[in-house]
Design a protein around this motif. Structure first.
Motif, PDB file in Angstrom:
ATOM      1  N   SER A  29     -11.100  -3.531  14.941  1.00 43.78           N
ATOM      2  CA  SER A  29     -10.725  -4.942  14.918  1.00 43.78           C
ATOM      3  C   SER A  29     -11.342  -5.676  13.724  1.00 43.78           C
ATOM      4  CB  SER A  29     -11.166  -5.626  16.211  1.00 43.78           C
ATOM      5  OG  SER A  29     -12.563  -5.573  16.334  1.00 43.78           O
ATOM      6  N   GLY A  30     -10.500  -6.290  12.930  1.00 45.83           N
ATOM      7  CA  GLY A  30     -10.973  -7.145  11.848  1.00 45.83           C
ATOM      8  C   GLY A  30     -11.398  -6.449  10.575  1.00 45.83           C
ATOM      9  N   TRP A  31     -11.304  -5.144  10.507  1.00 41.55           N
ATOM     10  CA  TRP A  31     -11.783  -4.434   9.325  1.00 41.55           C
ATOM     11  C   TRP A  31     -10.657  -3.918   8.444  1.00 41.55           C
ATOM     12  CZ3 TRP A  31     -16.827  -4.873   8.424  1.00 41.55           C
ATOM     13  CH2 TRP A  31     -17.653  -5.178   9.507  1.00 41.55           C
ATOM     14  N   ALA A  32      -9.426  -4.264   8.756  1.00 40.42           N
ATOM     15  CA  ALA A  32      -8.281  -3.728   8.009  1.00 40.42           C
ATOM     16  C   ALA A  32      -8.331  -4.089   6.521  1.00 40.42           C
ATOM     17  CB  ALA A  32      -6.982  -4.224   8.631  1.00 40.42           C
ATOM     18  N   TRP A  33      -8.847  -5.257   6.178  1.00 45.44           N
ATOM     19  CA  TRP A  33      -8.892  -5.667   4.773  1.00 45.44           C
ATOM     20  C   TRP A  33      -9.807  -4.765   3.950  1.00 45.44           C
ATOM     21  CZ3 TRP A  33     -13.536  -7.447   2.727  1.00 45.44           C
ATOM     22  CH2 TRP A  33     -14.544  -7.723   3.671  1.00 45.44           C
ATOM     23  N   LEU A  34     -10.737  -4.059   4.599  1.00 47.23           N
ATOM     24  CA  LEU A  34     -11.625  -3.152   3.877  1.00 47.23           C
ATOM     25  C   LEU A  34     -10.944  -1.828   3.504  1.00 47.23           C
ATOM     26  CD1 LEU A  34     -14.949  -3.578   5.884  1.00 47.23           C
ATOM     27  CD2 LEU A  34     -14.420  -4.474   3.612  1.00 47.23           C
ATOM     28  N   ASN A  35      -9.816  -1.534   4.138  1.00 51.50           N
ATOM     29  CA  ASN A  35      -9.107  -0.285   3.857  1.00 51.50           C
ATOM     30  C   ASN A  35      -8.622  -0.202   2.410  1.00 51.50           C
ATOM     31  OD1 ASN A  35      -9.402   0.873   6.393  1.00 51.50           O
ATOM     32  ND2 ASN A  35      -7.606  -0.194   7.187  1.00 51.50           N
ATOM     33  N   HIS A  36      -8.511  -1.324   1.752  1.00 53.97           N
ATOM     34  CA  HIS A  36      -8.018  -1.346   0.375  1.00 53.97           C
ATOM     35  C   HIS A  36      -9.117  -1.069  -0.655  1.00 53.97           C
ATOM     36  CE1 HIS A  36      -4.240  -2.765   1.928  1.00 53.97           C
ATOM     37  NE2 HIS A  36      -4.870  -3.736   2.556  1.00 53.97           N
ATOM     38  N   ILE A  37     -10.355  -1.038  -0.213  1.00 57.11           N
ATOM     39  CA  ILE A  37     -11.474  -0.776  -1.121  1.00 57.11           C
ATOM     40  C   ILE A  37     -11.667   0.734  -1.224  1.00 57.11           C
ATOM     41  CG2 ILE A  37     -13.930  -1.088  -1.549  1.00 57.11           C
ATOM     42  CD1 ILE A  37     -13.728  -3.707   0.079  1.00 57.11           C
ATOM     43  N   SER A  38     -11.545   1.231  -2.433  1.00 54.77           N
ATOM     44  CA  SER A  38     -11.694   2.659  -2.676  1.00 54.77           C
ATOM     45  C   SER A  38     -12.140   2.851  -4.123  1.00 54.77           C
ATOM     46  CB  SER A  38     -10.358   3.376  -2.427  1.00 54.77           C
ATOM     47  OG  SER A  38     -10.472   4.737  -2.718  1.00 54.77           O
ATOM     48  N   PHE A  39     -13.245   3.556  -4.310  1.00 47.96           N
ATOM     49  CA  PHE A  39     -13.745   3.835  -5.654  1.00 47.96           C
ATOM     50  C   PHE A  39     -14.658   5.059  -5.590  1.00 47.96           C
ATOM     51  CE2 PHE A  39     -16.636   0.885  -3.661  1.00 47.96           C
ATOM     52  CZ  PHE A  39     -17.895   1.364  -3.978  1.00 47.96           C
ATOM     53  N   TYR A  40     -15.112   5.496  -6.748  1.00 47.68           N
ATOM     54  CA  TYR A  40     -16.029   6.626  -6.818  1.00 47.68           C
ATOM     55  C   TYR A  40     -17.384   6.137  -7.296  1.00 47.68           C
ATOM     56  CZ  TYR A  40     -12.356   9.963  -5.928  1.00 47.68           C
ATOM     57  OH  TYR A  40     -11.363  10.672  -5.336  1.00 47.68           O
ATOM     58  N   TRP A  41     -18.428   6.563  -6.613  1.00 48.10           N
ATOM     59  CA  TRP A  41     -19.813   6.313  -7.021  1.00 48.10           C
ATOM     60  C   TRP A  41     -20.388   7.688  -7.328  1.00 48.10           C
ATOM     61  CZ3 TRP A  41     -22.483   2.014  -8.135  1.00 48.10           C
ATOM     62  CH2 TRP A  41     -23.861   2.103  -8.239  1.00 48.10           C
ATOM     63  N   ALA A  42     -20.626   7.949  -8.604  1.00 46.56           N
ATOM     64  CA  ALA A  42     -20.940   9.302  -9.074  1.00 46.56           C
ATOM     65  C   ALA A  42     -19.736  10.168  -8.701  1.00 46.56           C
ATOM     66  CB  ALA A  42     -22.246   9.805  -8.501  1.00 46.56           C
ATOM     67  N   ALA A  43     -19.912  11.217  -7.920  1.00 44.18           N
ATOM     68  CA  ALA A  43     -18.777  12.056  -7.538  1.00 44.18           C
ATOM     69  C   ALA A  43     -18.326  11.782  -6.106  1.00 44.18           C
ATOM     70  CB  ALA A  43     -19.145  13.519  -7.686  1.00 44.18           C
ATOM     71  N   GLN A  44     -18.925  10.791  -5.465  1.00 47.17           N
ATOM     72  CA  GLN A  44     -18.630  10.493  -4.063  1.00 47.17           C
ATOM     73  C   GLN A  44     -17.494   9.479  -3.947  1.00 47.17           C
ATOM     74  OE1 GLN A  44     -21.859   8.553  -2.035  1.00 47.17           O
ATOM     75  NE2 GLN A  44     -20.956   8.859  -0.024  1.00 47.17           N
ATOM     76  N   HIS A  45     -16.502   9.813  -3.169  1.00 47.36           N
ATOM     77  CA  HIS A  45     -15.395   8.898  -2.907  1.00 47.36           C
ATOM     78  C   HIS A  45     -15.847   7.906  -1.835  1.00 47.36           C
ATOM     79  CE1 HIS A  45     -11.071   8.133  -1.345  1.00 47.36           C
ATOM     80  NE2 HIS A  45     -11.414   7.252  -2.252  1.00 47.36           N
ATOM     81  N   VAL A  46     -15.857   6.638  -2.201  1.00 47.21           N
ATOM     82  CA  VAL A  46     -16.313   5.584  -1.296  1.00 47.21           C
ATOM     83  C   VAL A  46     -15.091   4.844  -0.776  1.00 47.21           C
ATOM     84  CG1 VAL A  46     -17.708   3.496  -1.069  1.00 47.21           C
ATOM     85  CG2 VAL A  46     -18.478   5.360  -2.557  1.00 47.21           C
ATOM     86  N   SER A  47     -14.783   5.069   0.478  1.00 52.40           N
ATOM     87  CA  SER A  47     -13.699   4.375   1.160  1.00 52.40           C
ATOM     88  C   SER A  47     -13.854   4.625   2.653  1.00 52.40           C
ATOM     89  CB  SER A  47     -12.330   4.868   0.690  1.00 52.40           C
ATOM     90  OG  SER A  47     -12.100   6.179   1.146  1.00 52.40           O
ATOM     91  N   ILE A  48     -13.188   3.803   3.446  1.00 53.17           N
ATOM     92  CA  ILE A  48     -13.250   3.996   4.892  1.00 53.17           C
ATOM     93  C   ILE A  48     -12.584   5.315   5.275  1.00 53.17           C
ATOM     94  CG2 ILE A  48     -12.432   3.107   7.115  1.00 53.17           C
ATOM     95  CD1 ILE A  48     -12.963   0.307   6.070  1.00 53.17           C
ATOM     96  N   SER A  49     -11.491   5.650   4.601  1.00 52.74           N
ATOM     97  CA  SER A  49     -10.802   6.897   4.937  1.00 52.74           C
ATOM     98  C   SER A  49     -11.658   8.123   4.626  1.00 52.74           C
ATOM     99  CB  SER A  49      -9.458   6.977   4.219  1.00 52.74           C
ATOM    100  OG  SER A  49      -9.647   7.010   2.826  1.00 52.74           O
ATOM    101  N   ALA A  50     -12.492   8.058   3.603  1.00 53.86           N
ATOM    102  CA  ALA A  50     -13.324   9.197   3.228  1.00 53.86           C
ATOM    103  C   ALA A  50     -14.637   9.258   4.007  1.00 53.86           C
ATOM    104  CB  ALA A  50     -13.627   9.159   1.733  1.00 53.86           C
ATOM    105  N   MET A  51     -15.190   8.083   4.379  1.00 54.81           N
ATOM    106  CA  MET A  51     -16.533   8.041   4.964  1.00 54.81           C
ATOM    107  C   MET A  51     -16.562   7.554   6.402  1.00 54.81           C
ATOM    108  SD  MET A  51     -18.249   6.098   1.734  1.00 54.81           S
ATOM    109  CE  MET A  51     -19.928   6.670   1.801  1.00 54.81           C
ATOM    110  N   GLY A  52     -15.476   6.972   6.849  1.00 50.56           N
ATOM    111  CA  GLY A  52     -15.505   6.299   8.140  1.00 50.56           C
ATOM    112  C   GLY A  52     -16.099   4.918   7.957  1.00 50.56           C
ATOM    113  N   LEU A  53     -15.852   4.031   8.900  1.00 53.20           N
ATOM    114  CA  LEU A  53     -16.334   2.656   8.764  1.00 53.20           C
ATOM    115  C   LEU A  53     -17.852   2.586   8.704  1.00 53.20           C
ATOM    116  CD1 LEU A  53     -15.778  -0.363   8.623  1.00 53.20           C
ATOM    117  CD2 LEU A  53     -15.713  -0.391  11.133  1.00 53.20           C
ATOM    118  N   ALA A  54     -18.525   3.330   9.583  1.00 54.37           N
ATOM    119  CA  ALA A  54     -19.994   3.285   9.611  1.00 54.37           C
ATOM    120  C   ALA A  54     -20.585   3.822   8.304  1.00 54.37           C
ATOM    121  CB  ALA A  54     -20.525   4.065  10.803  1.00 54.37           C
ATOM    122  N   GLY A  55     -20.058   4.911   7.789  1.00 59.39           N
ATOM    123  CA  GLY A  55     -20.547   5.461   6.523  1.00 59.39           C
ATOM    124  C   GLY A  55     -20.288   4.535   5.358  1.00 59.39           C
ATOM    125  N   PHE A  56     -19.132   3.880   5.389  1.00 50.99           N
ATOM    126  CA  PHE A  56     -18.755   2.923   4.348  1.00 50.99           C
ATOM    127  C   PHE A  56     -19.719   1.736   4.333  1.00 50.99           C
ATOM    128  CE2 PHE A  56     -15.988  -0.653   2.960  1.00 50.99           C
ATOM    129  CZ  PHE A  56     -15.595  -0.169   1.725  1.00 50.99           C
TER     130      PHE A  56
END
Length: 154
Positions: A29-56
């Motif tokens: 609930s309420g976190w859908a706007w974060l789904n559009h954030i996706s980038f790489y930090w070093a070699a790590q893919h940072v996104s909700i789809s890659a890390m899950g909400l808690a990891g993100f």
């Protein structure tokens, strides 16, 4: 500095807050706007789809902690050197170089710690945090030096 040393001595799994975030954050609930954030930090893919909400969220909490700690280190370095180092430009350079050195040593220390990944990107983030702290120190010291204007009340 002691907290920084202890923190970088701990393996990632001992300081991860992902389990606590799983319990605190609602699943969808309420976190859908974060789904559009996706980038790489070093070699790590940072996104909700890659890390899950808690990891993100934990990723940003950890990076904010880096930034904040080094902001305080930069601020303290400038203010701590104020009485001992003149001219002020030298004080600023020493504060920046020492903060960057501490950041590099922190990442080196992480290289020696199991389950930790030293990143050059974190040194850059820490240095930017120190620069913000140095800027805050400049603003504070400049405000104190200005003479107060008298208002002409008639």
């Amino acid at each position: 500095m002691v907290v920084l040393f202890i923190s970088s001595s701990m393996p990632y799994h001992d300081q991860s807050i992902v389990p606590e975030l799983h319990a605190l954050l609602p699943a969808h609930s309420g976190w859908a706007w974060l789904n559009h954030i996706s980038f790489y930090w070093a070699a790590q893919h940072v996104s909700i789809s890659a890390m899950g909400l808690a990891g993100f969220v934990e990723f940003f909490v950890r990076k904010l902690a880096h930034f904040t700690v080094f902001c305080l280190i930069g601020l303290a370095a400038v203010l701590g050197l104020r009485a001992r180092v003149q001219p002020s430009w030298l004080r600023l350079v020493l504060a920046l170089l020492s903060s960057t050195g501490v950041a590099a040593l922190d990442e080196f220390h992480q290289m020696l710690t199991a389950d930790r990944t030293p990143l050059f990107q974190d040194v850059i983030l820490d240095t930017v945090g120190a620069l913000v702290g140095i800027g805050i120190a400049l603003l504070v010291t400049q405000r104190r030096r200005r003479p107060k204007k008298r208002s002409a009340a008639r």
